[in-house]
Write a protein that holds these residues in place. Structure first.
Motif, PDB file in Angstrom:
ATOM      1  N   PHE A 278       0.837  -1.208   0.000  1.00 34.36           N
ATOM      2  CA  PHE A 278       0.000   0.000   0.000  1.00 34.36           C
ATOM      3  C   PHE A 278       0.864   1.247   0.000  1.00 34.36           C
ATOM      4  O   PHE A 278       2.069   1.183   0.245  1.00 34.36           O
ATOM      5  CB  PHE A 278      -0.932   0.014   1.217  1.00 34.36           C
ATOM      6  N   THR A 281      -0.356   6.794   3.874  1.00 40.03           N
ATOM      7  CA  THR A 281      -1.300   7.917   3.818  1.00 40.03           C
ATOM      8  C   THR A 281      -0.508   9.212   4.003  1.00 40.03           C
ATOM      9  O   THR A 281       0.642   9.189   4.470  1.00 40.03           O
ATOM     10  CB  THR A 281      -2.342   7.829   4.954  1.00 40.03           C
ATOM     11  N   GLN A 284       0.640   9.547   7.516  1.00 40.23           N
ATOM     12  CA  GLN A 284       1.793   8.703   7.864  1.00 40.23           C
ATOM     13  C   GLN A 284       3.088   9.324   7.347  1.00 40.23           C
ATOM     14  O   GLN A 284       4.114   9.322   8.036  1.00 40.23           O
ATOM     15  CB  GLN A 284       1.632   7.294   7.270  1.00 40.23           C
ATOM     16  N   SER A 311      -4.817   3.219  12.366  1.00 42.40           N
ATOM     17  CA  SER A 311      -4.340   4.336  11.543  1.00 42.40           C
ATOM     18  C   SER A 311      -2.969   4.029  10.918  1.00 42.40           C
ATOM     19  O   SER A 311      -2.495   4.771  10.072  1.00 42.40           O
ATOM     20  CB  SER A 311      -4.272   5.624  12.361  1.00 42.40           C
ATOM     21  N   GLY A 312      -2.360   2.937  11.346  1.00 40.42           N
ATOM     22  CA  GLY A 312      -1.090   2.544  10.733  1.00 40.42           C
ATOM     23  C   GLY A 312       0.133   3.116  11.421  1.00 40.42           C
ATOM     24  O   GLY A 312       1.056   3.606  10.776  1.00 40.42           O
ATOM     25  N   LYS A 313       0.163   2.989  12.727  1.00 41.70           N
ATOM     26  CA  LYS A 313       1.312   3.493  13.486  1.00 41.70           C
ATOM     27  C   LYS A 313       2.523   2.567  13.331  1.00 41.70           C
ATOM     28  O   LYS A 313       3.658   3.016  13.383  1.00 41.70           O
ATOM     29  CB  LYS A 313       0.949   3.605  14.977  1.00 41.70           C
ATOM     30  N   VAL A 315       3.838   0.910  10.857  1.00 46.00           N
ATOM     31  CA  VAL A 315       4.760   1.120   9.746  1.00 46.00           C
ATOM     32  C   VAL A 315       5.596   2.387   9.974  1.00 46.00           C
ATOM     33  O   VAL A 315       6.770   2.452   9.604  1.00 46.00           O
ATOM     34  CB  VAL A 315       4.001   1.112   8.389  1.00 46.00           C
ATOM     35  N   PRO A 462      -6.237   4.693   6.790  1.00 44.30           N
ATOM     36  CA  PRO A 462      -6.092   4.196   5.418  1.00 44.30           C
ATOM     37  C   PRO A 462      -7.475   4.011   4.804  1.00 44.30           C
ATOM     38  O   PRO A 462      -8.439   3.772   5.536  1.00 44.30           O
ATOM     39  CB  PRO A 462      -5.398   2.846   5.610  1.00 44.30           C
ATOM     40  N   ARG A 465     -12.152   1.498   5.267  1.00 40.98           N
ATOM     41  CA  ARG A 465     -12.599   0.886   6.534  1.00 40.98           C
ATOM     42  C   ARG A 465     -14.111   1.087   6.702  1.00 40.98           C
ATOM     43  O   ARG A 465     -14.643   2.116   6.328  1.00 40.98           O
ATOM     44  CB  ARG A 465     -11.887   1.539   7.721  1.00 40.98           C
TER      45      ARG A 465
HETATM   46  P1  ADP Z   1      -2.362   0.846  14.565  1.00 39.90           P
HETATM   47  O1  ADP Z   1      -2.168   2.301  14.318  1.00 39.90           O
HETATM   48  O2  ADP Z   1      -3.665   0.553  15.211  1.00 39.90           O
HETATM   49  O3  ADP Z   1      -1.202   0.209  15.260  1.00 39.90           O
HETATM   50  P2  ADP Z   1      -1.510  -0.822  12.407  1.00 39.90           P
HETATM   51  O4  ADP Z   1      -0.187  -0.232  12.241  1.00 39.90           O
HETATM   52  O5  ADP Z   1      -1.620  -2.140  13.079  1.00 39.90           O
HETATM   53  O6  ADP Z   1      -2.485   0.212  13.124  1.00 39.90           O
HETATM   54  O7  ADP Z   1      -2.204  -0.886  10.972  1.00 39.90           O
HETATM   55  C1  ADP Z   1      -3.479  -1.455  10.817  1.00 39.90           C
HETATM   56  C2  ADP Z   1      -3.553  -2.169   9.477  1.00 39.90           C
HETATM   57  O8  ADP Z   1      -3.528  -1.221   8.409  1.00 39.90           O
HETATM   58  C3  ADP Z   1      -2.397  -3.095   9.230  1.00 39.90           C
HETATM   59  O9  ADP Z   1      -2.896  -4.262   8.639  1.00 39.90           O
HETATM   60  C4  ADP Z   1      -1.516  -2.320   8.281  1.00 39.90           C
HETATM   61  O10 ADP Z   1      -0.744  -3.163   7.460  1.00 39.90           O
HETATM   62  C5  ADP Z   1      -2.513  -1.533   7.473  1.00 39.90           C
HETATM   63  N1  ADP Z   1      -2.015  -0.268   6.924  1.00 39.90           N
HETATM   64  C6  ADP Z   1      -1.133   0.580   7.504  1.00 39.90           C
HETATM   65  N2  ADP Z   1      -0.929   1.663   6.728  1.00 39.90           N
HETATM   66  C7  ADP Z   1      -1.712   1.511   5.640  1.00 39.90           C
HETATM   67  C8  ADP Z   1      -1.938   2.287   4.463  1.00 39.90           C
HETATM   68  N3  ADP Z   1      -1.324   3.447   4.265  1.00 39.90           N
HETATM   69  N4  ADP Z   1      -2.810   1.807   3.551  1.00 39.90           N
HETATM   70  C9  ADP Z   1      -3.436   0.621   3.739  1.00 39.90           C
HETATM   71  N5  ADP Z   1      -3.260  -0.157   4.814  1.00 39.90           N
HETATM   72  C10 ADP Z   1      -2.405   0.266   5.766  1.00 39.90           C
END
Ligand code: ADP
Ligand code: MG
Length: 718
Positions: A278, A281, A284, A311-313, A315, A462, A465
């Motif tokens: 992906f 965002t 991010q 929210s993708g913290k 990565v 992302p 949802r």
């Molecule tokens: P949290 O912020 O709750 O820790 P995560 O890092 O676990 O969230 O991410 C939640 C899910 O979204 C994971 O499966 C991750 O791979 C996915 N994800 C993260 N960033 C993106 C993005 N930019 N686009 C799509 N999916 C994403």
């Protein structure tokens, strides 16, 4: 300033006396008190009631209304002890003119059945509920009324204190009473300059303490319950001020240190990005940029990344880790539970192994030889290690620790973060720190709440949802909700039932959950209902979670222990009991446990009418939006910053400072005016704070049981 105490008076005053000097406090009691962090007389002064019970009068059975906590009197008319999936004792009491009330017990002893014979007169206290058979009280307190023991009502509201197993309310109140008798005159007790008290309309500390511990019968119970009484605000002021001063000193101390410059060539980061399925965002990208900019500074980064659940913290954390690795430094990632740490391990291995980077694992589970080997590899410079608090234990040493990542900040205290950071000490150098939290709070507020941290926000999810559908239903329609659960179970969906009763000890909270568990087990024939609460051992909790994850349990009854990090995608219905008592942040956090799979999810906010204005608005916000940041803004708007910072579980402690800037200015002015009184002020509440920290509780006395821990700074008194 002549009326204020001298330094020597403060050091030798009654407050500093050990509790064991009080009459009647023997070693056993002193030990119990110590478990509550109560070691000196002044600790007892500041051990504030969690709530109050009004036993100053008896309410007629004819006047009962659901949702009220009252004292009633009646004669036992019928007793029925049955066994429908669970033992149950039902006792009907009446007033001889046709009004009745059902008392319901799920835990009872044989002796109780015999005590509660028809014809027995009872005085009961409890919460009135609308049950399937009319008004009822579940597990009321009760006493028999006889000729020898006629009814006596209390002269004051009864304070209910946070306590610990084996220390009853009466005994605790007794000791606190003795401590209060030693309160010095106002002039000696007061540490805030009188002109400041006058300016902020604060009542005297002495008056405030005496009032909150012993409110008169005509005190405004509603106001006290909401934390809105002026005397409570006086105490909140003292507390927030102390907190502010302590955090400020801590921040200053941290900023004086040096850190390694982590400016690699960006190649590993580029390769990770290229391999992701992906696009990052915009949010991010922005936050990653902020982190990268910090890491190239020669002073320690202390950055909080807040972003809603999903929210993708992760990565963003991975990119930060790679920056450290590019610079030849080690990274440690710490999560509060094994469950969460394992989730990270899976993610990081998935991302890093293609880059040729091995990820080390160190949790409590890793024992014996495996542990020795892992420790050795870490000591030899393994690039990245993921684990739980096991990372901070003795025997763990790093060689070139450059970055510490901590997930779910509020499960760790500042002291724990510092412990891990200190493992990376090399001369004057400390590692950078990145803290992740899913409890968003408005930016301005976060800066103040986490005074030792800078804040970045991932304020965008992302794409793609599905939001959770939320409805609010009155407890009067509880049986309909249970029916709905039944339907969901038949469809193969899994359900959370969250109990949020505010009880004064872990034991009572656990019992409340057990009662709900019994009720649901009885109502949901054919489906397995699990139970999880804070009194269970980690192993037992894990077993229940595993069973729920594996789909062996249809329903999971839980206290708010499930707030953070639990991930069961098939769970798609959540019922939150007494939702009117929770703040928005916590409701949002709980709701985040559903809506994690492909199925559309629902959240039912069960509430006990009548709803106050604030509660009504909160439930409305929950129905309208799933956006954590909007909810946080709304929270701030509804309650004001003082409340968000110093919130009790009801989320309604009203310490209204017009806005944060003003709050900061006020604290600044007081800071200057305090001069040499600063230290004694911090010291007075210091023991209290250290205890709260140890217990993982927020640094707020008015809020010592608050589950909104994430909103509150974990300060350290220096
Ligand atoms: P949290 O912020 O709750 O820790 P995560 O890092 O676990 O969230 O991410 C939640 C899910 O979204 C994971 O499966 C991750 O791979 C996915 N994800 C993260 N960033 C993106 C993005 N930019 N686009 C799509 N999916 C994403
Ligand atoms: Mg996460």
């Amino acid at each position: 300033m002549s009326a204020r105490p001298t330094q020597s008076m403060i050091n030798h005053d009654a407050g500093a006396t050990p509790v064991s000097a009080l009459a009647g406090v023997g070693p056993a009691l002193a030990e119990s008190l110590k478990r509550l962090g109560l070691e000196r007389v002044q600790d007892l002064w500041f051990h504030l009631p969690l709530r109050y019970e009004d036993k100053t009068h008896v309410t007629a059975l004819a006047d009962l209304r659901p949702g009220e906590r009252v004292q009633v009197e009646g004669v036992v008319e019928a007793v029925e002890s049955g066994f429908r999936y669970r033992p149950q004792l039902k006792v009907a009491i009446g007033d001889n003119v046709g009004h009745t009330l059902l008392l319901r017990f799920f835990h009872f002893r044989r002796a109780q059945t015999e005590q509660l014979r028809p014809g027995t007169r009872l005085l009961c206290y409890g919460e009135v509920r609308m049950g399937a058979q009319g008004l009822e009280m579940v597990h009321p307190q009760y006493q028999r009324v006889t000729e020898d023991a006629p009814i006596t009502v209390e002269e004051r509201l009864s304070p209910i204190y946070p306590t610990t197993d084996g220390l009853g309310q009466k005994r605790l109140a007794g000791v606190i009473g003795k401590a209060l008798a030693l309160l010095p005159p106002s002039a000696e007790l007061e540490l805030i300059p009188p002109e400041l008290c006058a300016e902020h309309g604060l009542s005297s500390l002495r008056e405030a303490l005496l009032y909150v511990h012993r409110p008169p019968a005509d005190a405004h119970l509603g106001q006290l319950t909401l934390g809105r009484h002026p005397t409570q605000q006086r105490l909140a002021f003292e507390e927030l001020l102390t907190q502010h001063l302590s955090l400020k000193r801590m921040r200053a101390a941290v900023r004086r240190r040096h850190a390694p410059v982590l400016g690699g060539d960006g190649q590993l980061r580029q390769r990770l990005r290229d391999g992701l399925p992906f696009q990052l965002t915009a949010a991010q990208q922005k936050v990653s940029g902020e982190v990268a900019a910090d890491l190239v500074q020669p002073k320690p980064m202390l950055r909080l990344v807040q972003g809603d659940v999903g929210s993708g913290k992760t990565v963003v954390a991975a990119l930060a880790a790679l920056a450290a690795l590019e610079a030849g430094r080690q990274v440690a990632l710490m999560a509060p539970t094994e469950l969460l740490a394992e989730q990270h391990l899976r993610n990081f291995r998935h991302w890093f192994e293609p880059l040729g980077i091995e990820v080390e694992w160190l949790a409590g589970k890793v024992q014996g030889k495996a542990r020795q080997k892992a420790l050795q590899r870490v000591a030899d410079g393994a690039p990245i290690v993921i684990g739980t608090h096991a990372l901070m234990q003795e025997g763990v040493s790093f060689t070139r620790l450059g970055l510490v990542i901590v997930d779910e900040q509020h499960r760790f205290g500042v002291h724990q973060r510092l412990a891990l950071r200190d493992k990376g000490l090399e001369g004057e150098q400390v590692p950078h720190q990145l803290v992740l939290t899913a409890t968003p709070i408005p930016r301005t507020l976060a800066m103040s709440a986490y005074a030792d941290l800078d804040v970045s926000s991932i304020d965008e999810l992302p794409p793609g949802r599905t939001p959770v559908q939320t409805i609010a239903i009155s407890n009067g329609r509880r049986h309909e909700v249970i029916e709905r659960i039944h339907v969901a179970c038949r469809e193969g969906r899994q359900v959370y039932w969250v109990c949020t009763l505010i009880e004064e000890s872990e034991q009572l909270r656990a019992q409340a959950a057990e009662v709900a568990h019994a009720e649901l087990s009885a109502a949901l024939a054919g489906f397995r209902v699990g139970l999880i609460h804070g009194r269970m051992k980690p192993k037992e909790k894990q077993a229940v979670m595993d069973a729920f994850k594996a789909g062996e349990l249809a329903v999971l009854v839980a206290t708010t222990v499930i707030e953070v990090g639990v991930d069961v995608p098939n769970a798609s219905l959540m019922v939150i009991e007494n939702s009117e008592r929770l703040g928005l942040a916590q409701l949002h956090q709980l709701r985040g446990r559903v809506g994690r799979g492909a199925i559309a999810s629902n959240c039912v906010l069960l509430y006990q009418p009548p709803l106050g204005q604030l509660a009504r608005e909160r439930l409305q916000v929950m129905r309208e939006t799933n956006d954590g940041f909007r909810i946080a803004e709304k929270d701030l708007e509804l309650r004001g910053p003082g409340e968000v910072l110093g919130t009790r579980q009801t989320g309604q402690l009203s310490f209204r400072i017009a806005d944060l800037e003003a709050a900061r200015e006020t604290c600044g002015a007081i800071d200057r005016a305090l001069g040499r009184w600063r230290r004694p002020l911090c010291a007075r509440l210091g023991a209290r704070y250290r205890w709260l920290l140890r217990e993982g509780l927020p640094c707020s006395m008015l809020t010592s049981r608050s589950k909104l821990a994430g909103l509150l700074p974990k300060s350290r008194i220096l």
